[in-house]
Scaffold this motif. Structure first.
Motif, mmCIF file in Angstrom:
data_model
loop_
_atom_site.group_PDB
_atom_site.id
_atom_site.type_symbol
_atom_site.label_atom_id
_atom_site.label_comp_id
_atom_site.label_asym_id
_atom_site.label_seq_id
_atom_site.Cartn_x
_atom_site.Cartn_y
_atom_site.Cartn_z
ATOM 1 N N LEU A 1 3.464 -5.050 82.008
ATOM 2 C CA LEU A 1 3.592 -3.797 81.278
ATOM 3 C C LEU A 1 5.027 -3.302 81.449
ATOM 4 O O LEU A 1 5.522 -3.216 82.582
ATOM 5 C CB LEU A 1 2.606 -2.751 81.801
ATOM 6 N N THR A 2 5.683 -3.006 80.328
ATOM 7 C CA THR A 2 7.079 -2.576 80.356
ATOM 8 C C THR A 2 7.209 -1.224 79.670
ATOM 9 O O THR A 2 6.730 -1.027 78.545
ATOM 10 C CB THR A 2 7.988 -3.590 79.637
ATOM 11 N N ASP A 3 7.864 -0.308 80.373
ATOM 12 C CA ASP A 3 8.135 1.014 79.800
ATOM 13 C C ASP A 3 9.229 0.868 78.751
ATOM 14 O O ASP A 3 10.355 0.487 79.065
ATOM 15 C CB ASP A 3 8.581 1.965 80.917
ATOM 16 N N VAL B 1 9.768 -3.111 84.047
ATOM 17 C CA VAL B 1 8.469 -3.759 84.171
ATOM 18 C C VAL B 1 7.776 -3.131 85.377
ATOM 19 O O VAL B 1 8.212 -3.321 86.518
ATOM 20 C CB VAL B 1 8.613 -5.285 84.352
ATOM 21 N N TYR B 2 6.733 -2.365 85.169
ATOM 22 C CA TYR B 2 6.140 -1.611 86.266
ATOM 23 C C TYR B 2 4.769 -2.122 86.705
ATOM 24 O O TYR B 2 4.200 -1.607 87.681
ATOM 25 C CB TYR B 2 6.045 -0.127 85.901
ATOM 26 N N ALA B 3 4.230 -3.119 86.012
ATOM 27 C CA ALA B 3 2.949 -3.688 86.434
ATOM 28 C C ALA B 3 2.878 -5.147 85.999
ATOM 29 O O ALA B 3 3.314 -5.501 84.894
ATOM 30 C CB ALA B 3 1.780 -2.896 85.850
ATOM 31 N N CYS C 1 -9.898 -10.097 83.170
ATOM 32 C CA CYS C 1 -8.439 -10.021 83.118
ATOM 33 C C CYS C 1 -7.999 -8.648 82.617
ATOM 34 O O CYS C 1 -8.552 -8.131 81.642
ATOM 35 C CB CYS C 1 -7.884 -11.102 82.199
ATOM 36 N N GLY C 2 -6.994 -8.086 83.258
ATOM 37 C CA GLY C 2 -6.451 -6.817 82.800
ATOM 38 C C GLY C 2 -5.805 -6.049 83.936
ATOM 39 O O GLY C 2 -5.568 -6.577 85.029
ATOM 40 N N PHE C 3 -5.497 -4.789 83.682
ATOM 41 C CA PHE C 3 -4.915 -3.887 84.673
ATOM 42 C C PHE C 3 -5.923 -2.802 85.011
ATOM 43 O O PHE C 3 -6.642 -2.301 84.125
ATOM 44 C CB PHE C 3 -3.640 -3.232 84.125
ATOM 45 N N ASP C 4 -5.988 -2.427 86.290
ATOM 46 C CA ASP C 4 -6.891 -1.327 86.639
ATOM 47 C C ASP C 4 -6.213 0.005 86.338
ATOM 48 O O ASP C 4 -5.033 0.062 85.952
ATOM 49 C CB ASP C 4 -7.338 -1.426 88.093
ATOM 50 N N GLY C 5 -6.952 1.083 86.515
ATOM 51 C CA GLY C 5 -6.441 2.386 86.141
ATOM 52 C C GLY C 5 -5.203 2.795 86.905
ATOM 53 O O GLY C 5 -4.311 3.462 86.357
ATOM 54 N N ALA C 6 -5.103 2.391 88.177
ATOM 55 C CA ALA C 6 -3.947 2.773 88.984
ATOM 56 C C ALA C 6 -2.655 2.142 88.471
ATOM 57 O O ALA C 6 -1.568 2.698 88.663
ATOM 58 C CB ALA C 6 -4.176 2.385 90.441
ATOM 59 N N GLU C 7 -2.765 0.991 87.826
ATOM 60 C CA GLU C 7 -1.568 0.316 87.308
ATOM 61 C C GLU C 7 -1.136 0.886 85.967
ATOM 62 O O GLU C 7 0.024 0.749 85.564
ATOM 63 C CB GLU C 7 -1.844 -1.193 87.175
ATOM 64 N N ASN C 8 -2.041 1.504 85.253
ATOM 65 C CA ASN C 8 -1.730 2.111 83.962
ATOM 66 C C ASN C 8 -1.280 3.554 84.214
ATOM 67 O O ASN C 8 -2.049 4.512 84.047
ATOM 68 C CB ASN C 8 -2.965 2.073 83.056
ATOM 69 N N ASN D 1 5.235 4.554 74.575
ATOM 70 C CA ASN D 1 5.054 3.196 74.056
ATOM 71 C C ASN D 1 5.292 2.189 75.179
ATOM 72 O O ASN D 1 6.349 2.195 75.812
ATOM 73 C CB ASN D 1 6.011 2.924 72.904
ATOM 74 N N ILE D 2 4.315 1.360 75.401
ATOM 75 C CA ILE D 2 4.342 0.371 76.481
ATOM 76 C C ILE D 2 4.249 -1.026 75.867
ATOM 77 O O ILE D 2 3.362 -1.284 75.045
ATOM 78 C CB ILE D 2 3.175 0.584 77.469
ATOM 79 N N THR D 3 5.157 -1.901 76.261
ATOM 80 C CA THR D 3 5.094 -3.295 75.790
ATOM 81 C C THR D 3 4.243 -4.113 76.743
ATOM 82 O O THR D 3 4.515 -4.171 77.949
ATOM 83 C CB THR D 3 6.495 -3.920 75.702
#
Length: 339
Positions: free
Chosen positions: A245-247, A253-255, A284-291, A296-298
């Motif tokens: 995930l990129t801001d 890249v924060y996650a 597969c995916g990101f949990d809530g703490a990572e989001n 706009n997130i790439t």
């Protein structure tokens, strides 16, 4: 780059009792190169003695031994040796098969000649020993040319006119047809490319999957290439997908998360799969703490594949470049969305 793992070539037969031509001809059928078996033609062209594989060091020069045969060099090309000395693989005498230079006899003996053994189909081939005087004097007669009078043999197949492709080259052909790629991104919340009105919520899980599962996007996949009796098979496996995930505002890249390739096709979000609450994806995916960013997130998926090949008595792997695909997620704060 292809990395050769095994250096044992298959022994196939071009004509009865004689190990023959390496790989294939570009214009005629042929067989894989021998490394073991009978070899070494005498002055009359009779085949005997031993043919062994060259040393493992990949040296193209005289190795000080009496080894003879045909093998792949360090660069994947054919390397031919006779009595430990590297010799041309193709000359006007024919194609070296680990025992002798072989070519179509011209003219062909009449069909009632004993060499045909009553057969109506097939060919008579000439086998010329790879002596120095034969190679050096192949274009000009010398006093030693009597040593080069090779014997003739029956062959059911037309002899090759070139060395043909190596197993590695056939593997590259099969791999090219696979067209391995990173599949299309499936996500919850949906990407803006899928739904321009969709907005995710900070702190909620992000589910990820490959939305177009296929042999070349999620695997497994198998392709084979055959050329003149030599077959190489390549198996492709999706090892993993690395998601980031990129801001978009900062480029940070924060996650990052890595998901096994076997989990790539699923699980797509549904009310039933999520249990009706904000639980993370089971596959597969990101949990809530990572989001944890809004805007706009790439989301980027990078697929890593393994391609392994086998054929002609050899096996190896193909370096597959990482395949990447990205999409955009719109993420908002819950309190802002409620207002």
């Amino acid at each position: 780059m292809l990395r050769q793992v095994t250096r044992v070539l298959a022994v196939l037969m071009l004509f009865t009792g004689v190990a023959v031509a390496p790989s294939v001809a570009t214009s005629a059928p042929a067989v894989a190169a021998p490394c073991t078996g009978g070899g070494g033609a005498d002055n009359d062209g009779n085949v005997g003695g031993e043919v062994t594989c060259p040393g493992e060091d990949g040296d193209d020069g005289d190795d000080g031994s009496d080894s003879s045969g045909v093998s792949n060099g360090s660069g994947g090309e054919w390397v031919c040796r006779y009595s430990g000395k590297v010799i041309p693989c193709v000359t006007s005498l024919g194609v070296y098969n680990g025992s002798c230079y072989i070519k179509l006899a011209n003219p062909q003996p009449p069909k009632d000649a004993g060499i045909w053994n009553g057969k109506d189909e097939g060919y008579i081939v000439q086998c010329t020993p790879p002596r120095d005087e034969c190679i050096e004097g192949m274009d000009d007669a010398t006093e030693f040319m009597y040593l080069c009078a090779g014997g003739q043999q029956y062959s059911p197949d037309l002899p090759p006119t070139d060395m043909g492709p190596t197993p590695e080259e056939l593997a590259e052909r099969a791999y090219a047809r696979m067209q391995l790629t990173m599949g299309e991104i499936g996500s919850t919340p949906p990407t803006t490319e899928v739904d321009g009105n969709a907005i995710g919520i900070v702190g909620m899980p992000i589910w990820l999957w490959v939305s177009n599962p296929a042999a070349n996007t999620t695997g497994p996949i198998r392709e084979s290439e055959t050329d003149g009796g030599l077959t190489v098979t390549v198996d492709g496996t999706l090892d993993r997908i690395v998601w980031t995930l990129t801001d978009d505002d900062t480029g940070e890249v924060y996650a990052t998360t890595t998901c096994a390739g076997s989990r790539a096709p699923y699980t797509e979000w549904s009310e039933a799969a999520s249990g009706g609450d904000a639980r993370p994806s089971p596959t597969c995916g990101f949990d809530g703490a990572e989001n944890r960013r809004s805007g706009n997130i790439t989301v980027t998926g990078t697929a890593y594949w393994t391609a392994e090949w086998e054929g002609g008595g050899l096996d190896g792997t193909i370096d597959v470049p990482a395949q990447t695909r990205e999409s955009t997620l719109a993420i908002g704060e819950a309190q802002v969305l409620v207002q």
